[in-house]
Design a protein around this motif. Structure first.
Motif, PDB file in Angstrom:
ATOM      1  N   THR A  15      47.201  39.058  44.037  1.00 34.98           N
ATOM      2  CA  THR A  15      46.640  37.785  44.488  1.00 34.98           C
ATOM      3  C   THR A  15      45.439  37.442  43.605  1.00 34.98           C
ATOM      4  O   THR A  15      44.760  38.321  43.085  1.00 34.98           O
ATOM      5  N   GLY A  16      45.200  36.150  43.444  1.00 37.42           N
ATOM      6  CA  GLY A  16      44.090  35.726  42.592  1.00 37.42           C
ATOM      7  C   GLY A  16      44.301  36.114  41.143  1.00 37.42           C
ATOM      8  O   GLY A  16      43.387  36.600  40.476  1.00 37.42           O
ATOM      9  N   SER A  17      45.524  35.849  40.631  1.00 33.20           N
ATOM     10  CA  SER A  17      45.885  36.290  39.280  1.00 33.20           C
ATOM     11  C   SER A  17      45.408  35.356  38.183  1.00 33.20           C
ATOM     12  O   SER A  17      45.567  35.677  37.000  1.00 33.20           O
ATOM     13  N   THR A  18      44.869  34.202  38.540  1.00 35.22           N
ATOM     14  CA  THR A  18      44.611  33.192  37.511  1.00 35.22           C
ATOM     15  C   THR A  18      43.341  33.440  36.725  1.00 35.22           C
ATOM     16  O   THR A  18      43.172  32.899  35.626  1.00 35.22           O
ATOM     17  N   ARG A  19      42.428  34.250  37.246  1.00 35.37           N
ATOM     18  CA  ARG A  19      41.178  34.480  36.515  1.00 35.37           C
ATOM     19  C   ARG A  19      40.530  35.783  36.963  1.00 35.37           C
ATOM     20  O   ARG A  19      40.966  36.421  37.907  1.00 35.37           O
ATOM     21  N   ARG A  35      57.013  45.003  36.277  1.00 36.76           N
ATOM     22  CA  ARG A  35      57.343  43.649  36.707  1.00 36.76           C
ATOM     23  C   ARG A  35      56.239  43.145  37.630  1.00 36.76           C
ATOM     24  O   ARG A  35      55.591  43.930  38.331  1.00 36.76           O
ATOM     25  N   LEU A  36      56.047  41.832  37.652  1.00 38.58           N
ATOM     26  CA  LEU A  36      54.886  41.278  38.342  1.00 38.58           C
ATOM     27  C   LEU A  36      55.203  39.969  39.044  1.00 38.58           C
ATOM     28  O   LEU A  36      55.846  39.090  38.467  1.00 38.58           O
ATOM     29  N   VAL A  37      54.716  39.871  40.269  1.00 37.94           N
ATOM     30  CA  VAL A  37      54.615  38.594  40.957  1.00 37.94           C
ATOM     31  C   VAL A  37      53.144  38.223  40.916  1.00 37.94           C
ATOM     32  O   VAL A  37      52.314  38.833  41.590  1.00 37.94           O
ATOM     33  N   ALA A  38      52.815  37.256  40.062  1.00 36.00           N
ATOM     34  CA  ALA A  38      51.430  36.811  39.881  1.00 36.00           C
ATOM     35  C   ALA A  38      51.208  35.586  40.742  1.00 36.00           C
ATOM     36  O   ALA A  38      51.954  34.605  40.645  1.00 36.00           O
ATOM     37  N   THR A  39      50.190  35.633  41.588  1.00 35.78           N
ATOM     38  CA  THR A  39      49.978  34.531  42.518  1.00 35.78           C
ATOM     39  C   THR A  39      48.594  33.929  42.366  1.00 35.78           C
ATOM     40  O   THR A  39      47.651  34.575  41.906  1.00 35.78           O
ATOM     41  N   ASN A  90      43.396  40.993  45.526  1.00 36.01           N
ATOM     42  CA  ASN A  90      42.237  40.736  44.688  1.00 36.01           C
ATOM     43  C   ASN A  90      41.543  39.401  44.979  1.00 36.01           C
ATOM     44  O   ASN A  90      40.348  39.264  44.732  1.00 36.01           O
ATOM     45  N   ALA A  91      42.261  38.416  45.499  1.00 39.25           N
ATOM     46  CA  ALA A  91      41.709  37.060  45.641  1.00 39.25           C
ATOM     47  C   ALA A  91      40.423  37.072  46.466  1.00 39.25           C
ATOM     48  O   ALA A  91      40.345  37.713  47.514  1.00 39.25           O
ATOM     49  N   GLY A 117      42.504  36.886  54.195  1.00 34.25           N
ATOM     50  CA  GLY A 117      43.475  36.849  53.101  1.00 34.25           C
ATOM     51  C   GLY A 117      44.071  38.214  52.837  1.00 34.25           C
ATOM     52  O   GLY A 117      45.289  38.353  52.643  1.00 34.25           O
ATOM     53  N   VAL A 118      43.222  39.235  52.829  1.00 35.64           N
ATOM     54  CA  VAL A 118      43.694  40.622  52.640  1.00 35.64           C
ATOM     55  C   VAL A 118      44.607  41.026  53.791  1.00 35.64           C
ATOM     56  O   VAL A 118      45.670  41.633  53.582  1.00 35.64           O
TER      57      VAL A 118
END
Length: 284
Positions: A15-19, A35-39, A90-91, A117-118
């Motif tokens: 989670t929170g993969s964008t930065r 393999r990854l699910v990036a969210t 992580n988000a 969120g967690v």
């Protein structure tokens, strides 16, 4: 183990993969062949990863404050790759403001992202991992989950909640073959103290406490000792060992602060032990 063998054996969801640390971890996971699910809230920011890694990665929208979004996101991960081995919660974000000046809406918003969120994502993933009989949760707390830093009351409240929730979780799921590691980073050179943080000194009465911290935070941004790429390597390493720690401190600054805080707490407990134990029933 070859990259192909790795990719067949492990599926990550971050989670929170964008930065920030989430982005560094996403890149490291893919570079390692997993393999990854990036969210993230805006998966368009992950398009470059999809272009580079193709079917090795899925980029999906996931607002962790939504229980249904967490359920849907985990289900998409299972549909895409057939299993789920590591969930990195992580988000998050953490504003700086005195308790008195922070609105309840702001306080609740930080709890919704950083704590609930967690919980949302963990609960969504648990049934799949339980049926698998394996899996590892990386629960992102912070040095603020151990020491209570000035100016970050809502963030610390959420992270202390993550610590308690995750410690209970670890005891419940260990007999099922699942692992839990609470991640406690210090200062890392990401945008966490920049665009991810609203910094307010508050009213002048708090100038020597929150005001001082706010000024330091602005000056410290970009000078933090932590290297996000090294942190990402540590995250991956911890998922490869048979007996990972319940808590993993990251960064020399975090280690020093937590060590000192624990010493102070232990001394205070000893100093007040007599009063503490005096509350038991007296022997008859």
């Amino acid at each position: 183990m070859s990259n192909n063998e790795k990719s067949e054996s492990k599926v990550w969801l971050i989670t929170g993969s964008t930065r920030g640390l989430g982005r560094a971890l996403a890149e490291a996971v893919l570079a390692s062949g997993y393999r990854l699910v990036a969210t993230g809230r805006n998966p368009a920011q992950l398009e470059d990863l999809v272009e580079r890694y193709g079917d090795q990665v899925r980029a999906i929208a996931l607002d962790v404050t939504s229980e249904q979004a967490a359920i849907t996101g985990v289900a998409e991960a299972i549909k895409a790759f057939g299993r789920l081995d590591v969930v990195a919660n992580n988000a998050g974000y953490g504003d700086v403001c005195p308790v008195e000046d922070m609105s309840m809406a702001e306080f609740r918003a930080q709890l919704e992202t950083n704590l609930f969120g967690v919980i949302h994502v963990t609960k969504a993933a648990l049934p799949f991992m339980r049926e698998q009989g394996s899996g590892h949760f990386l629960q992102f707390s912070s040095v603020a989950g151990r020491i209570g830093p000035i100016g970050r009351s809502a963030y610390a409240a959420a992270k202390w909640g993550v610590e308690g929730f995750s410690e209970v979780l670890s005891k419940e799921v260990a007999p099922l073959g699942l692992k839990v590691t609470i991640i406690e980073p210090g200062g890392f050179r990401t945008d966490f103290a920049g665009s991810s943080t609203a910094i307010r000194e508050g009213r002048p009465e708090y100038d020597e406490t929150v005001g001082k911290i706010a000024r330091f935070q602005r000056e410290f941004n970009g000078k933090q000792p932590g290297d996000p790429e090294r942190a990402a390597a540590a995250f991956i390493q911890i998922t490869t060992v048979d007996n990972p720690p319940l808590r993993l401190i990251l960064g020399s600054d975090a280690y020093r602060a937590i060590e000192q805080s624990d010493l102070v707490k232990a001394k205070s407990d000893r100093d007040w032990k007599e009063l503490s134990v005096s509350t038991d029933f007296m022997p008859s």
